[in-house]
Design a protein around this motif. Structure first.
Motif, mmCIF file in Angstrom:
data_model
loop_
_atom_site.group_PDB
_atom_site.id
_atom_site.type_symbol
_atom_site.label_atom_id
_atom_site.label_comp_id
_atom_site.label_asym_id
_atom_site.label_seq_id
_atom_site.Cartn_x
_atom_site.Cartn_y
_atom_site.Cartn_z
ATOM 1 N N ALA A 12 -11.231 -43.664 -17.104
ATOM 2 C CA ALA A 12 -10.562 -42.407 -17.473
ATOM 3 C C ALA A 12 -9.166 -42.323 -16.861
ATOM 4 N N LEU A 13 -9.029 -42.705 -15.597
ATOM 5 C CA LEU A 13 -7.715 -42.669 -14.948
ATOM 6 C C LEU A 13 -6.756 -43.673 -15.592
ATOM 7 N N ARG B 205 -23.931 -44.358 -9.216
ATOM 8 C CA ARG B 205 -22.594 -44.270 -8.615
ATOM 9 C C ARG B 205 -21.664 -45.308 -9.231
ATOM 10 N N SER C 260 -7.730 -52.142 -14.527
ATOM 11 C CA SER C 260 -6.863 -50.977 -14.418
ATOM 12 C C SER C 260 -5.525 -51.350 -13.792
ATOM 13 N N ILE D 156 -20.463 -43.889 -12.514
ATOM 14 C CA ILE D 156 -19.500 -42.807 -12.274
ATOM 15 C C ILE D 156 -18.158 -43.376 -11.828
ATOM 16 N N ALA D 157 -18.179 -44.311 -10.887
ATOM 17 C CA ALA D 157 -16.928 -44.909 -10.399
ATOM 18 C C ALA D 157 -16.227 -45.669 -11.514
ATOM 19 N N SER D 158 -16.978 -46.453 -12.279
ATOM 20 C CA SER D 158 -16.381 -47.218 -13.379
ATOM 21 C C SER D 158 -15.815 -46.288 -14.440
ATOM 22 N N GLY D 159 -16.557 -45.247 -14.788
ATOM 23 C CA GLY D 159 -16.079 -44.279 -15.763
ATOM 24 C C GLY D 159 -14.816 -43.569 -15.293
ATOM 25 N N ALA D 160 -14.771 -43.248 -14.005
ATOM 26 C CA ALA D 160 -13.581 -42.587 -13.457
ATOM 27 C C ALA D 160 -12.376 -43.514 -13.510
ATOM 28 N N ILE D 161 -12.573 -44.789 -13.205
ATOM 29 C CA ILE D 161 -11.469 -45.753 -13.253
ATOM 30 C C ILE D 161 -10.963 -45.898 -14.689
#
Length: 137
Positions: A17-18, A7, A95, A10-15
């Motif tokens: 990417a955003l 998780r 970010s 996934i959370a780090s990758g999503a941040i």
């Protein structure tokens, strides 16, 4: 067999990417030369081309994520949630800084004194969290 992503990954990758998408979303409104570093008074003191300005922070975030993963693998904390929290919080912090840099380059007023205080508070909170989790819990 493929390694299952945590998780935290996934959370780090999503941040990340955003963060990259934010730069792409405002690309057409950014100046050709983007300020990426500011003095304590809020005066820009380092500029780069727009492509570098948009890609630099997401790339630094990815590098930071890799370094954190290696560091926590080499020397894991006694409480596993510390590594996850510090990792995701660091990605979110970076970010946020990128968002403020983009905002400044788009002409929005960015209160750098509050950014500095916020950065110091974030650092104190992360260190206190890690110490509490390691030594108090």
């Amino acid at each position: 067999m493929a390694r299952r992503q945590s998780r935290t990954d996934i959370a780090s990758g999503a941040i990340i990417a955003l963060t990259a998408l934010a730069g792409v979303a405002v690309w057409s409104r950014l100046p050709a030369e983007v300020a990426i570093h500011f003095s304590a008074s809020g005066t820009p003191d380092n500029y780069v081309s727009k492509p570098v300005g948009v890609v630099l922070m997401p790339a630094l975030m990815l590098a930071t994520l890799i370094v954190l993963k290696l560091a926590f693998r080499y020397d894991p904390p006694d409480v596993p949630r510390v590594a996850a929290t510090i990792t995701v919080a660091t990605m979110a912090f970076m970010s946020g800084i990128h968002g403020l840099v983009l905002a400044w380059n788009l002409g929005y007023s960015v209160p750098f004194d509050i950014v500095l205080v916020g950065s110091l508070v974030w650092t104190v909170v992360m260190v206190a969290y890690a110490l509490k989790a390691e030594y108090v819990d």
